[in-house]
Design a protein around this motif. Structure first.
Motif: not given
Length: 336
Positions: A36-53, A66-77
């Motif tokens: 992504l061309g970003i820092s590891r801290v920025a990666v963690w912040m992106q994961l936090q955003k995904l957790m809210k989804q 490791r990905l352990t759970r995905v939403p069961d509703t439609l998610n564009a990403a």
């Protein structure tokens, strides 16, 4: 009302694609950061955003995530991640809308570029053929509209809906390992019950199809037992047929991929060699006694097939073969 995930950050798609591709194996934060061309801290912040989804991640010490759970509703990403690097129409995911076909028309009127695909979790005024209401609850089903700009003569579209129906039937069979059927002209059935319906609309300019809108409502994870009483007897879902939930986002990605390919095959004329074999596989009306309603006209007879233009052929009791380009078909009770 239209709450959407229209502008999905590509960073989310890339992160999810990497995690999905590795399965149970962790992906290092350093690898994601480099991609992504970003820092590891920025990666963690992106994961936090995904957790809210609705996503969950496990941090494996010194190894990554490791990905352990995905939403069961439609998610564009998540749909974008499942699509990978395939070339598909722009994706717009909606929480709620009156009708995906109506929303597509509005966006075209506002100058939206085609092709694009609209997906919705819920429709408040879903519509079927002849202006009928389509029950469209927010219960894990899929409501989709594909918009194309084919620049074809209107006569070229005579069997477009039938072809798209065959494309969807083939996808359902391969994805869910169940045997669907197509009821002319636009109903998808499972074990004799309706699981989906299709609606094609076109805007013609100067004897040329300018905008082609293909809408699909498909009962994926909604259970028939939860439907209103009048629908419970005649409707079903993929989850009912499989007796287990379907991965909605993975299925949505497969649908986008297959419909896009089916459209390209149609425009290029390559669909013709597969049309008849697929029709023979999925057609549920041939040899059945039906009643066809067309305006004030009603014809009862036995279906003998379709002609080269997609018209339904019905042989009446007098031995005359009637051709129908449109109409409402009802199976006789002894033939259902």
């Amino acid at each position: 009302m239209r709450h959407s995930q229209t502008n999905v950050p590509p960073t989310e798609v890339i992160i999810l694609r990497e995690l999905l591709n590795r399965g149970d194996e962790p992906v290092s934060g350093a690898r994601i950061a480099k991609l992504l061309g970003i820092s590891r801290v920025a990666v963690w912040m992106q994961l936090q955003k995904l957790m809210k989804q609705g996503f969950d991640f496990e941090a494996v010490r010194t190894r990554g995530y490791r990905l352990t759970r995905v939403p069961d509703t439609l998610n564009a990403a998540l749909i974008g991640a499942h699509l990978g690097r395939q070339r598909t129409p722009q994706l717009i995911c909606l929480e709620k809308v009156d009708s995906t076909n109506a929303e597509a028309e509005r966006r075209l009127a506002e100058g939206a570029d085609a092709p694009f695909v609209l997906l919705a979790r819920e429709q408040t005024a879903g519509r079927g053929r002849r202006g009928r209401h389509w029950h469209s609850a927010d219960n894990g089903n899929l409501y989709a509209t594909f918009v194309f700009r084919p620049r074809l003569e209107p006569t070229c579209l005579q069997d477009f809906t039938l072809w798209m129906g065959l494309v969807v039937c083939e996808l359902v069979e391969n994805f869910c390992r169940v045997q669907p059927g197509l009821k002319w002209p636009n109903d998808l059935l499972l074990s004799g019950r309706k699981a989906g319906g299709m609606l094609t609309e076109a805007r013609v300019d100067a004897d040329e199809v300018h905008d082609l809108i293909f809408g699909l409502g498909l009962n994926v994870n909604g259970r028939s037992a939860t439907l209103p009483g009048d629908l419970r007897r005649v409707a079903t879902s993929l989850a009912d047929a499989c007796d287990s939930p379907v991965d909605l986002n993975k299925f949505a990605a497969a649908l986008i991929s297959r419909v896009t390919r089916g459209y390209n095959e149609f425009v290029q004329g390559h669909y013709r060699e597969r049309f008849r074999p697929l029709w023979e596989r999925y057609d549920i009306l041939r040899g059945k006694t039906v009643t066809v309603h067309q305006g004030t006209r009603t014809v009862r007879g036995v279906v003998t097939g379709i002609d080269d233009e997609g018209s339904l052929l019905v042989e009446s009791a007098s031995g005359t073969t009637e051709r129908f380009r449109a109409g409402e078909v009802t199976l006789s009770k002894d033939a259902a």
